[in-house]
Design a protein around this motif. Sequence first.
Motif, PDB file in Angstrom:
ATOM      1  N   ILE A   1       4.138   1.206   2.172  1.00  0.00           N
ATOM      2  CA  ILE A   1       3.880   0.184   3.183  1.00  0.00           C
ATOM      3  C   ILE A   1       4.286  -1.181   2.627  1.00  0.00           C
ATOM      4  CG2 ILE A   1       2.145  -0.846   4.704  1.00  0.00           C
ATOM      5  CD1 ILE A   1       0.444   1.771   3.982  1.00  0.00           C
TER       6      ILE A   1
ATOM      7  N   ARG B   1       0.192   5.434   1.314  1.00  0.00           N
ATOM      8  CA  ARG B   1      -0.669   6.467   1.902  1.00  0.00           C
ATOM      9  C   ARG B   1      -0.152   7.833   1.481  1.00  0.00           C
ATOM     10  NH1 ARG B   1      -0.072   3.539   6.759  1.00  0.00           N
ATOM     11  NH2 ARG B   1       1.350   5.138   7.492  1.00  0.00           N
ATOM     12  N   ALA B   2      -1.071   8.707   1.115  1.00  0.00           N
ATOM     13  CA  ALA B   2      -0.738  10.093   0.785  1.00  0.00           C
ATOM     14  C   ALA B   2      -2.004  10.911   0.973  1.00  0.00           C
ATOM     15  CB  ALA B   2      -0.212  10.203  -0.642  1.00  0.00           C
ATOM     16  N   ASP B   3      -1.870  12.214   0.981  1.00  0.00           N
ATOM     17  CA  ASP B   3      -2.983  13.114   1.262  1.00  0.00           C
ATOM     18  C   ASP B   3      -3.847  13.341   0.018  1.00  0.00           C
ATOM     19  OD1 ASP B   3      -4.623  14.777   2.709  1.00  0.00           O
ATOM     20  OD2 ASP B   3      -3.327  16.532   2.522  1.00  0.00           O
TER      21      ASP B   3
ATOM     22  N   LYS C   1      -7.890   8.998  -2.652  1.00  0.00           N
ATOM     23  CA  LYS C   1      -7.656   7.584  -2.915  1.00  0.00           C
ATOM     24  C   LYS C   1      -6.270   7.411  -3.516  1.00  0.00           C
ATOM     25  CE  LYS C   1     -10.468   3.812  -4.574  1.00  0.00           C
ATOM     26  NZ  LYS C   1     -11.634   3.442  -5.370  1.00  0.00           N
ATOM     27  N   VAL C   2      -5.525   6.427  -3.001  1.00  0.00           N
ATOM     28  CA  VAL C   2      -4.211   6.087  -3.536  1.00  0.00           C
ATOM     29  C   VAL C   2      -4.183   4.567  -3.677  1.00  0.00           C
ATOM     30  CG1 VAL C   2      -1.707   6.204  -3.213  1.00  0.00           C
ATOM     31  CG2 VAL C   2      -3.157   8.046  -2.334  1.00  0.00           C
ATOM     32  N   GLU C   3      -3.871   4.091  -4.876  1.00  0.00           N
ATOM     33  CA  GLU C   3      -3.867   2.654  -5.144  1.00  0.00           C
ATOM     34  C   GLU C   3      -2.625   2.241  -5.920  1.00  0.00           C
ATOM     35  OE1 GLU C   3      -8.652   1.682  -5.550  1.00  0.00           O
ATOM     36  OE2 GLU C   3      -7.431   1.732  -7.360  1.00  0.00           O
TER      37      GLU C   3
ATOM     38  N   ALA D   1       4.557  10.856   0.804  1.00  0.00           N
ATOM     39  CA  ALA D   1       3.784   9.609   0.816  1.00  0.00           C
ATOM     40  C   ALA D   1       4.480   8.609   1.731  1.00  0.00           C
ATOM     41  CB  ALA D   1       3.660   9.043  -0.599  1.00  0.00           C
ATOM     42  N   THR D   2       3.726   7.609   2.149  1.00  0.00           N
ATOM     43  CA  THR D   2       4.272   6.526   2.952  1.00  0.00           C
ATOM     44  C   THR D   2       4.088   5.228   2.183  1.00  0.00           C
ATOM     45  OG1 THR D   2       3.688   7.682   4.999  1.00  0.00           O
ATOM     46  CG2 THR D   2       4.146   5.320   5.168  1.00  0.00           C
TER      47      THR D   2
ATOM     48  N   GLY E   1       0.804  -1.207   0.000  1.00  0.00           N
ATOM     49  CA  GLY E   1       0.000   0.000   0.000  1.00  0.00           C
ATOM     50  C   GLY E   1       0.838   1.259   0.000  1.00  0.00           C
TER      51      GLY E   1
ATOM     52  N   GLU F   1       7.061   0.415   7.080  1.00  0.00           N
ATOM     53  CA  GLU F   1       6.691   1.662   6.403  1.00  0.00           C
ATOM     54  C   GLU F   1       7.890   2.591   6.274  1.00  0.00           C
ATOM     55  OE1 GLU F   1       3.369   3.530   8.340  1.00  0.00           O
ATOM     56  OE2 GLU F   1       2.149   1.714   8.227  1.00  0.00           O
TER      57      GLU F   1
ATOM     58  N   GLU G   1       8.594   6.803   4.858  1.00  0.00           N
ATOM     59  CA  GLU G   1       8.122   8.049   4.260  1.00  0.00           C
ATOM     60  C   GLU G   1       9.061   8.439   3.125  1.00  0.00           C
ATOM     61  OE1 GLU G   1       7.444  11.097   7.174  1.00  0.00           O
ATOM     62  OE2 GLU G   1       6.268   9.741   8.432  1.00  0.00           O
TER      63      GLU G   1
END
Length: 161
Positions: free
Chosen positions: A130, A66-68, A71-73, A127-128, A64, A136, A138
């Motif tokens: 995973i 994660r970002a602001d 939706k991030v895929e 973004a992070t 995965g 994780e 950054e």
Amino acid sequence: MTRFTLAASAALLALSAAAFAHDYTVGDLVIDHPMAFNTAPTAKSGGGYLTITNTGDTPDRLIGVRADFPKVELHTTEEKDGVARMMHVEAIDIPAGETVALEPGGLHVMFMGLGGDGFDVGEKIPATLIFETAGEIEVQFSIEERGAAAEHDHSSHGMSN
């Protein structure tokens, strides 16, 4: 030149290189050159690209990002009947001792829901990433000029142009 001057010059050069370095390490994984291309101001999504080298003896998986954004895929691009389609994937395998490239036309990160705020050259997207085993980390995706890919040699990053 004196030894002091040579040592000082070498140290300054090392600091300069570190300031421009664009890679990250977590566990046995080296993440190199996270980037995305600039988009139109009205773009609804943008792709993120990088390479991941697994220097260890055990496989890992990118599970995965994660970002602001709404939706991030993780995506792949598949071609059927001459039409390219982006498809969501649950994870990206990172085999031991290998490098996996996330690049245009293949595996990539899809940032969705830009909401009329496209990616601008010089911008940084935090973004992070995973990973299943390594955990994780950054990173920052640097936004680059779309035409710069042809001018900038990514061969050292494991990406093909």
